[in-house]
Design an enzyme around this catalytic site. Sequence first.
Site, PDB file in Angstrom:
ATOM      1  N   ASP A  26       0.869  -1.174   0.000  1.00 16.87           N
ATOM      2  CA  ASP A  26       0.000   0.000   0.000  1.00 16.87           C
ATOM      3  C   ASP A  26       0.908   1.227   0.000  1.00 16.87           C
ATOM      4  O   ASP A  26       1.740   1.397   0.892  1.00 16.87           O
ATOM      5  CB  ASP A  26      -0.885  -0.047   1.255  1.00 16.87           C
ATOM      6  CG  ASP A  26      -1.940   1.040   1.237  1.00 16.87           C
ATOM      7  OD1 ASP A  26      -2.197   1.610   0.157  1.00 16.87           O
ATOM      8  OD2 ASP A  26      -2.485   1.337   2.313  1.00 16.87           O
ATOM      9  N   GLU A 122      -2.690   0.184  -4.299  1.00 18.87           N
ATOM     10  CA  GLU A 122      -2.738  -0.967  -3.400  1.00 18.87           C
ATOM     11  C   GLU A 122      -2.840  -2.249  -4.235  1.00 18.87           C
ATOM     12  O   GLU A 122      -3.594  -2.294  -5.202  1.00 18.87           O
ATOM     13  CB  GLU A 122      -3.994  -0.801  -2.557  1.00 18.87           C
ATOM     14  CG  GLU A 122      -4.143  -1.705  -1.400  1.00 18.87           C
ATOM     15  CD  GLU A 122      -5.527  -1.546  -0.766  1.00 18.87           C
ATOM     16  OE1 GLU A 122      -6.014  -2.543  -0.247  1.00 18.87           O
ATOM     17  OE2 GLU A 122      -6.115  -0.449  -0.827  1.00 18.87           O
TER      18      GLU A 122
HETATM   19 MG   LIG Z   1      -2.405   4.002   0.317  1.00 11.42          MG
END
Ligand SMILES: [Mg+2]
Length: 408
Positions: A26, A122
């Site tokens: 992420d 992500e």
């Molecule tokens: Mg993020």
Amino acid sequence: MANQTRKPKSDSQPAGTRLRWILHIDLDAFFASVEELLNPDLRGKPVIVGASPAHRGVVASASYAAREYGVRSAMPTARALKLCPHAILVPPRHHVYGEFSDRVMLILRDFSPILEQVSIDEAFLDLTGCERLWGPIPDVARRIQQRVMDEVGLSASVGLASNKLVAKIASDLRKPRGFVYVAHGREAEFLAPLPVERLWGVGKVTAAALHRLGVETIGNLAALPESVLVDAFGPHGAALKCRALGQDDSPVITEWQAKSVSNEETFATDQTDEEFLRHELLRLSDKVAARLRANGQAGRTVRLKIRYHDFATVLRSETLPMPTDSARDIYETALALWHKHWQKGRAVRLVGVGVANLESAPYRQLGLFDDAHPREDKLARTLDEIRDKFGRDAIRRASLLRPDEDAD
Ligand SMILES: [Mg+2]
């Protein structure tokens, strides 16, 4: 979305007993970080990416310096600027972020083709079985994180675990630049102290109901007898208990598999014989069409996948004017793509055919396709029925039988 390979398993979802390795990555404060990267004057300052309050905009992304003032994503920009009046407001430039995102995804694809991009910043990456190629997986995960920093200039948080559920929670735990590796067998122990709200499927309503049962942490939830949970939540209760124990066998779904019906074949030896390969396209098209009809679906976009001996992979697609579930349409379209994109003579390790842009098939009642290929359609349905009764390989079109296959 079965992804069938008849011989080696190396290109498909992990099977059975192998240890699974799932990475979740992420990007940290992604849009704001890209803006800081492109404009060094912004670095370290409170940066808010979002539309202006005059347009009732909301915060799309906030740098960590802005977050210290309580600014959060999805908050109205007006409120964010009240919390942090000296913040620098930057209008979003989505095409720029898209380019950075693509560069990150390309790095991930260097390590495994089984990539599920969840959103612009992500992704899940299935690294199962990759140790033979890349070495110990926790080291690989570190390398991926480092390459994203070195080559793209962006900081990312990484979670590494035996499944998606735990990997996702892990990557979120020590942002920014977090690296959390949960060893196999330690999933429940890792989750136990965390608040139950972190678990997938626990929204506000479920969380409130769990609090009434005295559950605050994931460990509290895992310790409840399943019967108590089933009484409170129905069948969902049993799933909650599994998740609380860190159990999750959901596969990493590649773009290729998502919302499509596809079949692919990995060959025992790399192939250069064009006739053989065209024949495989026909066989795969026939399988895909049968599965579409079995699902009552038809699709507009035909996709062709070619993976060469060196793992270079080509994905091409063509969109038809009308949805189809006909093997003939699918094969003809896949073959046209093949002629356009196959590098003649280059050895092929895998071919795949898929149909995407799916819809259920009410058009049948309109008879559009029955007019187009009435005989083809009837033949296909008869074949489907026989296969249903006698198994997949009971019958094949004569053109699909090769001399060497007569025995099976
Ligand atoms: Mg993020």
